[in-house]
Motif scaffolding. Structure first.
Motif, PDB file in Angstrom:
ATOM      1  N   VAL A 189      11.594 -52.487 -29.857  1.00 36.27           N
ATOM      2  CA  VAL A 189      12.423 -52.717 -31.037  1.00 36.27           C
ATOM      3  C   VAL A 189      12.719 -51.408 -31.760  1.00 36.27           C
ATOM      4  N   GLU A 190      13.946 -51.306 -32.225  1.00 36.45           N
ATOM      5  CA  GLU A 190      14.410 -50.173 -33.022  1.00 36.45           C
ATOM      6  C   GLU A 190      14.805 -50.697 -34.398  1.00 36.45           C
ATOM      7  N   VAL A 191      14.422 -49.991 -35.451  1.00 38.86           N
ATOM      8  CA  VAL A 191      14.763 -50.387 -36.817  1.00 38.86           C
ATOM      9  C   VAL A 191      15.963 -49.566 -37.270  1.00 38.86           C
ATOM     10  N   ARG A 192      17.016 -50.257 -37.716  1.00 38.21           N
ATOM     11  CA  ARG A 192      18.220 -49.556 -38.150  1.00 38.21           C
ATOM     12  C   ARG A 192      18.733 -50.153 -39.452  1.00 38.21           C
ATOM     13  N   ARG A 193      19.305 -49.295 -40.264  1.00 34.62           N
ATOM     14  CA  ARG A 193      19.953 -49.764 -41.483  1.00 34.62           C
ATOM     15  C   ARG A 193      21.295 -50.397 -41.126  1.00 34.62           C
ATOM     16  N   LEU A 194      21.647 -51.464 -41.845  1.00 35.20           N
ATOM     17  CA  LEU A 194      22.953 -52.078 -41.647  1.00 35.20           C
ATOM     18  C   LEU A 194      24.067 -51.101 -42.005  1.00 35.20           C
ATOM     19  N   PRO A 195      25.220 -51.201 -41.345  1.00 34.20           N
ATOM     20  CA  PRO A 195      26.363 -50.376 -41.753  1.00 34.20           C
ATOM     21  C   PRO A 195      26.697 -50.606 -43.226  1.00 34.20           C
ATOM     22  N   LEU A 196      27.062 -49.549 -43.916  1.00 32.75           N
ATOM     23  CA  LEU A 196      27.292 -49.632 -45.360  1.00 32.75           C
ATOM     24  C   LEU A 196      28.354 -50.661 -45.716  1.00 32.75           C
ATOM     25  N   ALA A 197      29.410 -50.766 -44.889  1.00 28.10           N
ATOM     26  CA  ALA A 197      30.487 -51.706 -45.195  1.00 28.10           C
ATOM     27  C   ALA A 197      30.035 -53.151 -45.088  1.00 28.10           C
ATOM     28  N   GLU A 198      28.985 -53.405 -44.320  1.00 26.43           N
ATOM     29  CA  GLU A 198      28.512 -54.773 -44.123  1.00 26.43           C
ATOM     30  C   GLU A 198      27.485 -55.190 -45.164  1.00 26.43           C
ATOM     31  N   GLU A 199      26.764 -54.233 -45.730  1.00 27.44           N
ATOM     32  CA  GLU A 199      25.627 -54.556 -46.593  1.00 27.44           C
ATOM     33  C   GLU A 199      25.963 -55.464 -47.774  1.00 27.44           C
ATOM     34  N   PRO A 200      27.096 -55.285 -48.463  1.00 32.08           N
ATOM     35  CA  PRO A 200      27.337 -56.136 -49.639  1.00 32.08           C
ATOM     36  C   PRO A 200      27.377 -57.628 -49.333  1.00 32.08           C
ATOM     37  N   GLY A 201      27.811 -58.013 -48.140  1.00 36.22           N
ATOM     38  CA  GLY A 201      27.906 -59.433 -47.815  1.00 36.22           C
ATOM     39  C   GLY A 201      26.853 -59.918 -46.846  1.00 36.22           C
TER      40      GLY A 201
END
Length: 621
Positions: free
Chosen positions: A398-410
């Protein structure tokens, strides 16, 4: 004929290797061994069924080539899939429905006598997934997830649509290791506008039929798409940077070619979708649920059935949610009492706990860094415990990644899933870090266990051992029920032995899913308002407004999906209790858990049959 024979032979070898890898289980699901034995012995009926299942899988992947890339199987004879993209138009969906009807007829015609349990399970999985999907395609609007969980009436909204899916897929899952991969990236990028326009024709028709999303969902979607367009106008944004950043050592004019596609094709298509969303916004109202929309009651009934894999109606799910929430709060109350939180409802006391600075992460980037380190540490701990819960542990890649910034609000707080079949692409836990206030030190551990190990990523690695069609088809109640059960396993393995606050976070998480049963049915079948749904979470369970607003909005765009979690979790526990009673001293947690994951992702009625076989094997042994 040659192609079919090649696929059947490949499946046979793969099944045999899977069986050998799983050979340490003392009470394994009998079909796993029988599948390998049947394939290796040349059982004609077994080979014919295996070839049919493999053929159905590849026909399905022809309509979802991104899925082949995600599984790492767009190679060799199927390498052309790497340059293709899903057709999201009316014509594409009609072609997919036609394939489902044809292959369902082929599967239903297979005589099951003489087939091993594992193959019968795979056939049952295909029958269930395809029948449910075809019922979904009969609805007058919406997106149908074939063997998946994201069924929605709204083809483009704050958490649905190519404007979100395609950029993230190209960046995270499309490999760029050589010139051919880079050319395939450009080919897919050049199809992005077709995907957007295919969706556009569908949402225009839905709008003309009177299906308009709630205004608050449209506000989110419009803001997110505007952000996506602004990024794309900036020298192609992430769509170009992702390719250029991975082709530094690969000769080619990648930057110029990608920018040309984005500016001439992608941006105008995004602008066309944005214009339609703004048209919808002018027609929109604030009613959140399907009850207030044309054919909404019929759509919601189907969505509930697809999500839970049961015929249980909304009223009964609502009642069960209230009862299960009360039982979980009964477990939380004495822990809160011991911690000194003695007055008020459980929800009020959990709200007070959430304001305790000791359990908060720092704001901004320092807190984000702390959260990522926290998650990785928790993954390392739980991975080491897995031999205590499974006879045949997988790697937990497993790799931990931050969500793309454009997707995070929703987006929700996190989500995860397994990687490629060969392990070259790791599973991923995507974490929402738009603000560190989304997370607390007592609720983040159980989130890791849900999304990564022993939840989605862990279970998905077992699914990747099964016939290809089983890596593609999934059922929400099993997927999410297992992930909740994974949270429970972590607790049972000692995750919170010296951490009562962490155990509260775990119990609050399970209670949160009971709340979902109440809220989802309240929104779509009882006429609840958005604010009523938000307040229910906050007042009854002590959840943070920042967390639950996105959650409630998600239920509005994915009707029924939220009900599958606790329904599946309760059924897995019911089956465990049944196995304990039937096997007595022969029962072993490792064998039960192994049987559930070896049986694969199944509807809940098929899960019961798998446990029947496990119990029978245990008694015979």
């Amino acid at each position: 004929m040659q192609d079919t024979q090649t696929k059947a032979a490949s499946l046979s070898r793969r099944t045999t290797l899977q069986f050998l890898a799983a050979g340490t289980a003392s009470i394994a699901l009998p079909g796993v061994a029988q599948a390998a034995a049947g394939a290796a012995s040349g059982n004609p009926a077994q080979q014919k069924a295996a070839a049919l299942l493999d053929s159905a899988a590849w026909r399905l992947l022809d309509h979802n080539p991104e899925g082949a890339t995600g599984l790492g199987i767009d190679v060799g004879a199927h390498a052309a899939l790497r340059a293709k993209a899903e057709d999201r138009s009316f014509a594409g969906k009609a072609a997919l429905a036609r394939i489902l009807r044809e292959d369902l007829a082929r599967v239903e015609a297979v005589p099951t006598a003489g087939l091993d349990h594992a193959t019968q399970t795979s056939l049952a999985v295909v029958r269930s997934a395809y029948r449910t999907s075809l019922d979904g395609f009969a609805q007058p609007y919406g997106d149908v997830a074939v063997g998946g969980w994201r069924n929605t009436p709204y083809v483009v909204i704050q958490n649905v649509g190519a404007y979100l899916d395609t950029p993230k897929f190209l960046d995270a899952d499309h490999p760029v290791k050589n010139g051919a991969d880079a050319e395939a990236y450009l080919a897919r990028l050049a199809k992005f506008d077709d995907q957007l326009d295919g969706e556009l024709e569908r949402i225009r028709k839905a709008t003309d039929q009177g299906l308009v999303p709630p205004d608050f969902l449209l506000d989110r979607a419009i803001a997110q798409m505007t952000s996506t367009i602004e990024d794309a106008r900036n020298n192609g944004g992430g769509l170009v940077a992702s390719l250029v950043g991975r082709t530094a050592s690969i000769p080619g004019d990648w930057d110029r070619r990608a920018k040309a596609i984005v500016s001439a094709e992608v941006v105008p298509a995004l602008e066309r979708q944005l214009a339609e969303l703004k048209r919808q916004r002018g027609l929109a109202k604030s009613d959140p649920g399907m009850r207030e929309r044309p054919h909404g009651a019929e759509f919601y009934a189907w969505a509930l059935r697809a999500s839970t894999t049961t015929p249980v109606p909304a009223e009964e799910i609502h009642r069960r949610g209230i009862e299960e929430l009360a039982a979980l709060h009964g477990r939380m109350d004495p822990i809160l009492q011991k911690l000194g939180y003695t007055t008020g409802t459980v929800g009020e006391r959990m709200t007070a706990l959430g304001t305790d600075k000791r359990f908060m992460f720092a704001e901004g980037d320092p807190g984000r860094t702390e959260i990522m380190a926290f998650i990785r540490h928790r993954i390392d701990w739980i991975r080491a415990q897995m031999p205590r819960a499974f006879r045949d542990p997988v790697k937990g890649n497993v790799e931990v990644r931050r969500l793309p910034l454009a997707e995070e609000p929703g987006a929700p707080t996190a989500y995860g899933g397994a990687g490629s079949i060969d392990g070259s692409v790791p599973g991923k836990m995507w974490i929402n870090l738009r603000t560190t206030d989304l997370h607390r030190k007592y609720d983040l551990p159980t989130l890791v266990h849900h999304e990564a190990i022993p939840g989605h990523v862990w279970q998905g690695e077992y699914a990747n051992r099964l016939p290809l069609i089983r890596s593609i088809l999934a059922f929400n109640a099993y997927s999410e029920g297992w992930a909740l059960y994974g949270e429970q396993l972590a607790d049972e393995l000692g995750a919170y032995a010296d951490d009562p606050v962490g155990q509260l976070g775990y119990l609050q998480s399970i209670a949160f899913r009971a709340c979902r049963m109440v809220v989802d049915t309240g929104l779509h079948a009882k006429g609840w308002s958005r604010e009523q749904a938000v307040r229910f979470f906050m007042e009854k369970n002590g959840n943070k407004r920042e967390e639950v607003v996105n959650e409630v909005d998600r239920y509005c765009s994915w009707p029924g999906q939220a009900c599958g979690y606790k329904m599946g979790h309760s059924e897995i526990n019911r089956q465990r209790s049944r196995a304990q009673a039937a096997l007595g001293a022969r029962y072993d947690l490792r064998d039960f858990d192994q049987a559930v994951v070896d049986g694969g992702n199944v509807p809940l009625d098929v899960l019961a049959k798998n446990i029947d076989s496990y119990i029978a094997t245990g008694k015979a042994g």
